[in-house]
Design a protein around this motif. Structure first.
Motif, PDB file in Angstrom:
ATOM      1  N   PHE A 193      -5.627 -48.587  13.130  1.00 36.85           N
ATOM      2  CA  PHE A 193      -5.067 -49.275  11.966  1.00 36.85           C
ATOM      3  C   PHE A 193      -3.538 -49.295  11.978  1.00 36.85           C
ATOM      4  CE2 PHE A 193      -3.181 -47.974   7.865  1.00 36.85           C
ATOM      5  CZ  PHE A 193      -3.334 -49.147   7.133  1.00 36.85           C
ATOM      6  N   GLY A 194      -2.951 -48.204  12.465  1.00 38.22           N
ATOM      7  CA  GLY A 194      -1.533 -47.979  12.235  1.00 38.22           C
ATOM      8  C   GLY A 194      -0.619 -48.936  12.981  1.00 38.22           C
ATOM      9  N   GLY A 195       0.571 -49.044  12.426  1.00 42.26           N
ATOM     10  CA  GLY A 195       1.637 -49.764  13.107  1.00 42.26           C
ATOM     11  C   GLY A 195       2.765 -48.797  13.381  1.00 42.26           C
ATOM     12  N   ALA A 196       3.837 -49.328  13.932  1.00 40.74           N
ATOM     13  CA  ALA A 196       5.000 -48.486  14.200  1.00 40.74           C
ATOM     14  C   ALA A 196       5.851 -48.372  12.930  1.00 40.74           C
ATOM     15  CB  ALA A 196       5.820 -49.093  15.332  1.00 40.74           C
ATOM     16  N   GLY A 197       6.609 -47.276  12.853  1.00 37.55           N
ATOM     17  CA  GLY A 197       7.610 -47.101  11.794  1.00 37.55           C
ATOM     18  C   GLY A 197       7.023 -47.214  10.415  1.00 37.55           C
ATOM     19  N   MET A 227       4.026 -55.000  11.210  1.00 40.10           N
ATOM     20  CA  MET A 227       2.582 -55.208  11.083  1.00 40.10           C
ATOM     21  C   MET A 227       2.276 -56.052   9.836  1.00 40.10           C
ATOM     22  SD  MET A 227      -0.349 -52.319  11.152  1.00 40.10           S
ATOM     23  CE  MET A 227      -0.742 -52.019   9.447  1.00 40.10           C
ATOM     24  N   HIS A 228       2.874 -55.717   8.700  1.00 35.95           N
ATOM     25  CA  HIS A 228       2.633 -56.493   7.479  1.00 35.95           C
ATOM     26  C   HIS A 228       3.243 -57.890   7.580  1.00 35.95           C
ATOM     27  CE1 HIS A 228       0.561 -53.343   5.444  1.00 35.95           C
ATOM     28  NE2 HIS A 228       1.555 -52.497   5.608  1.00 35.95           N
ATOM     29  N   MET A 245       5.698 -45.386  24.291  1.00 38.23           N
ATOM     30  CA  MET A 245       5.033 -45.524  23.004  1.00 38.23           C
ATOM     31  C   MET A 245       6.055 -45.528  21.875  1.00 38.23           C
ATOM     32  SD  MET A 245       1.843 -45.959  22.939  1.00 38.23           S
ATOM     33  CE  MET A 245       0.862 -44.942  24.013  1.00 38.23           C
ATOM     34  N   ALA A 246       5.816 -46.378  20.876  1.00 41.91           N
ATOM     35  CA  ALA A 246       6.741 -46.459  19.733  1.00 41.91           C
ATOM     36  C   ALA A 246       6.617 -45.235  18.832  1.00 41.91           C
ATOM     37  CB  ALA A 246       6.418 -47.710  18.922  1.00 41.91           C
ATOM     38  N   TRP A 247       7.500 -45.139  17.859  1.00 43.71           N
ATOM     39  CA  TRP A 247       7.450 -44.108  16.813  1.00 43.71           C
ATOM     40  C   TRP A 247       6.339 -44.504  15.848  1.00 43.71           C
ATOM     41  CZ3 TRP A 247       9.459 -39.454  16.321  1.00 43.71           C
ATOM     42  CH2 TRP A 247       9.550 -38.857  15.061  1.00 43.71           C
ATOM     43  N   ARG A 248       5.232 -43.740  15.886  1.00 40.30           N
ATOM     44  CA  ARG A 248       4.071 -44.095  15.060  1.00 40.30           C
ATOM     45  C   ARG A 248       3.737 -42.919  14.136  1.00 40.30           C
ATOM     46  NH1 ARG A 248       0.075 -46.871  19.594  1.00 40.30           N
ATOM     47  NH2 ARG A 248       1.485 -48.553  20.213  1.00 40.30           N
ATOM     48  N   PRO A 249       4.247 -42.981  12.905  1.00 36.52           N
ATOM     49  CA  PRO A 249       4.131 -41.836  12.000  1.00 36.52           C
ATOM     50  C   PRO A 249       2.703 -41.360  11.751  1.00 36.52           C
ATOM     51  CG  PRO A 249       5.737 -43.394  11.169  1.00 36.52           C
ATOM     52  CD  PRO A 249       5.085 -44.050  12.340  1.00 36.52           C
ATOM     53  N   GLN A 297       4.647 -51.648  18.136  1.00 36.81           N
ATOM     54  CA  GLN A 297       5.726 -51.215  19.027  1.00 36.81           C
ATOM     55  C   GLN A 297       7.078 -51.234  18.294  1.00 36.81           C
ATOM     56  OE1 GLN A 297       4.050 -49.205  21.116  1.00 36.81           O
ATOM     57  NE2 GLN A 297       5.574 -49.819  22.597  1.00 36.81           N
ATOM     58  N   LEU A 298       7.856 -52.290  18.406  1.00 38.73           N
ATOM     59  CA  LEU A 298       9.171 -52.272  17.752  1.00 38.73           C
ATOM     60  C   LEU A 298       9.033 -52.619  16.271  1.00 38.73           C
ATOM     61  CD1 LEU A 298      12.274 -52.038  17.970  1.00 38.73           C
ATOM     62  CD2 LEU A 298      12.303 -54.493  18.484  1.00 38.73           C
ATOM     63  N   ASP A 299       9.088 -51.596  15.406  1.00 34.13           N
ATOM     64  CA  ASP A 299       9.015 -51.910  13.983  1.00 34.13           C
ATOM     65  C   ASP A 299      10.321 -52.585  13.581  1.00 34.13           C
ATOM     66  OD1 ASP A 299       7.674 -51.955  11.520  1.00 34.13           O
ATOM     67  OD2 ASP A 299       8.884 -50.279  10.787  1.00 34.13           O
ATOM     68  N   GLY A 300      10.205 -53.590  12.728  1.00 33.36           N
ATOM     69  CA  GLY A 300      11.374 -54.392  12.398  1.00 33.36           C
ATOM     70  C   GLY A 300      11.463 -55.627  13.276  1.00 33.36           C
TER      71      GLY A 300
END
Ligand SMILES: Cc1cc2nc3c(=O)[nH]c(=O)nc-3n(C[C@H](O)[C@H](O)[C@H](O)COP(=O)(O)O)c2cc1C
Ligand SMILES: O=C(O)C(=O)c1ccccc1
Length: 443
Positions: free
Chosen positions: A62-66, A71-72, A223-227, A334-337
């Motif tokens: 489900f998750g996205g990065a940051g 994602m939204h 891998m991106a920053w995935r909280p 991956q790249l959030d933003g």
């Protein structure tokens, strides 16, 4: 009163009745009192998966990065485009087929490469590949799979075989029954190792297993920053999950033995996982000029670069001589933003669409979404998370249900939009409206 649906497409081939699936579901409810195996509502699917899967596995998918902004934004980008349906036009027999790299496919839908499918349900990659095979949807095998490629390919092909496998081994005197000649459509996704020898071995296996197209993912060399995953301490490949392709590879096994005093992968899964990650997710991006090596190793088959989001890189892809790109932001993982992938699609198509094949993924949830991406110029569309949610809820059958539902939705939406063939989808059926607000308020 509807006109009878022609069983054949324009070329006289028998056409899978994709739109029929919705009537099958109603009939099943009336005749057998059965509800769909998994919800048909894209907005409830996520919740159903959350209830069915372990929290770690669900959050991983489900998750996205940051802060999940990209994602939204992928969903918002779809909401901003609206369809303008046309009336009183011929819409049957519907033809969903597309041609990609000189090969005809029944529909414009492909199963996105998704890693670690065995972590979401025991049916894993074999379950999803079999579901895809039954609908003639190409399965894109991920480098991060939990099942070796050859086993997945064999399971998918066997599921298409008209003769079921013999329960007893064939006797040496009698000839073995004819094995299947049918091959389910499949592509291979590469997380590109640093070692050319290892890359060559993976590509040789992919070709031998019948993968026709190579998809090279560019946006995930680290891998991106995935909280969500960080907070749960859950990253499957670090735990040895999703490394089956590498661990079953003769070149990787030799490399690992050489660097670990003769240990096999099985002797030390943690060290082997580290060695595999250091090859495939090293943090070092390759360079545009390295694509010449991939071309040499893959031969003349189609090469598609996945993760292109700019006109500049699309131009570089043309110059590198590849056959296609997937405009994608990796589903916002991956790249959030990063910009929503759909926002970039039209200008990328305008710049390079005449010179290579542009595919799309990120945020596709409904038939209308597929129509929008195709109308904006994508030749086909990859879908990711929804199928995995179906897998999580009800295994292979659940994955099949989600794919069949999406195909039926595409088929029916085309009809309602006044469109008979995928080739008719273009920007004249679209209007961009910026309502502002978030995903929920712009429903
Ligand atoms: C759980 C998960 C694992 C993924 N693994 C891979 C992978 O191994 N290789 C790859 O190229 N893309 C991978 N992706 C990205 C998908 O191929 C695709 O770009 C993305 O899921 C599309 O967005 P959607 O989920 O919104 O449809 C993964 C995505 C998810 C959700
Ligand atoms: O999680 C992902 O998005 C992904 O691409 C991946 C990468 C390595 C292993 C598993 C999945």
């Amino acid at each position: 009163m509807s006109e009878p649906q022609d069983k054949n497409d324009r070329d006289g081939n028998e056409k899978p009745p994709y739109g029929q699936y919705q009537f099958d579901l109603y009939a099943q409810a009336i005749i057998a009192g059965q509800k769909p195996i998994v919800t048909t509502d894209p907005n409830k699917l996520e919740q159903a998966a959350r209830e069915a899967m372990t929290p770690e596995a669900f959050n991983y998918v489900f998750g996205g990065a940051g802060e999940q902004a990209t994602m939204h934004a992928n969903r918002l980008a779809f909401r901003q485009w609206k369809l303008i349906p046309r009336m009183l036009r011929p819409t049957l027999p519907r033809d969903l087929s597309v041609e990609l790299f000189g090969k005809k496919y029944d529909t414009p839908l492909l199963m996105a490469p998704i890693g670690v499918q065995g972590a979401y349900h025991p049916d894993g990659e074999k379950g999803v590949a079999t579901a895809c095979a039954s609908l003639n949807v190409p399965f894109i095998y991920s480098t991060a799979a939990t099942t070796p490629l050859e086993d997945v390919a064999a399971a998918a092909d066997l599921s298409l075989s008209p003769t079921s496998p013999s329960p007893t081994p064939p006797s040496p005197t009698s000839p073995s029954p004819p094995t299947t000649t049918t091959s389910a459509p499949r592509w291979f996704q590469l997380y590109w190792p640093l070692s050319d020898t290892l890359t060559a071995s993976l590509l040789t296996r992919a070709r031998a297993a019948g993968c026709t197209t190579l998809v090279v993912t560019l946006d995930t060399f680290t891998m991106a920053w995935r909280p969500l995953d960080l907070d749960a301490g859950y990253l499957p490949p670090v735990r040895g999950e999703g490394n089956a392709l590498g661990f079953s590879d003769p070149v990787f096994r030799r490399m690992f033995a050489a660097q670990s005093d003769g240990d096999t992968v099985e002797d030390n899964v943690v060290a082997a996982s580290r060695a595999w990650l250091a090859e495939a997710f090293s943090g070092h991006a390759h360079r545009w000029e390295d694509l010449a090596t991939l071309r040499r190793l893959w031969g003349s088959g189609p090469i598609v670069l996945k993760g292109v989001l700019s006109v500049g890189d699309a131009e570089m892809a043309v110059r590198a001589g590849v056959d296609g790109i997937v405009v994608s932001n990796h589903g916002g993982r991956q790249l959030d933003g990063a910009v929503p992938a759909l926002e970039m699609l039209p200008e990328i198509v305008d710049a390079v669409g005449g010179r290579l094949t542009v595919l799309y993924d990120s945020g596709v949830r409904t038939g209308a979404d597929v129509l929008k991406a195709l109308a904006l110029g994508a030749k086909a569309v990859l879908v990711g998370r929804p199928v995995i949610y179906g897998l999580g809820v009800a295994g292979s059958e659940g994955a099949r249900h989600v794919l069949a539902g999406l195909l039926a939705d595409i088929d029916q939406s085309m009809g309602l939009a006044g469109v008979q063939n995928v080739t008719e989808l273009n920007r004249s059926i679209l209007r961009k409206i910026n309502y502002g607000g978030d995903v929920k308020s712009s429903l």
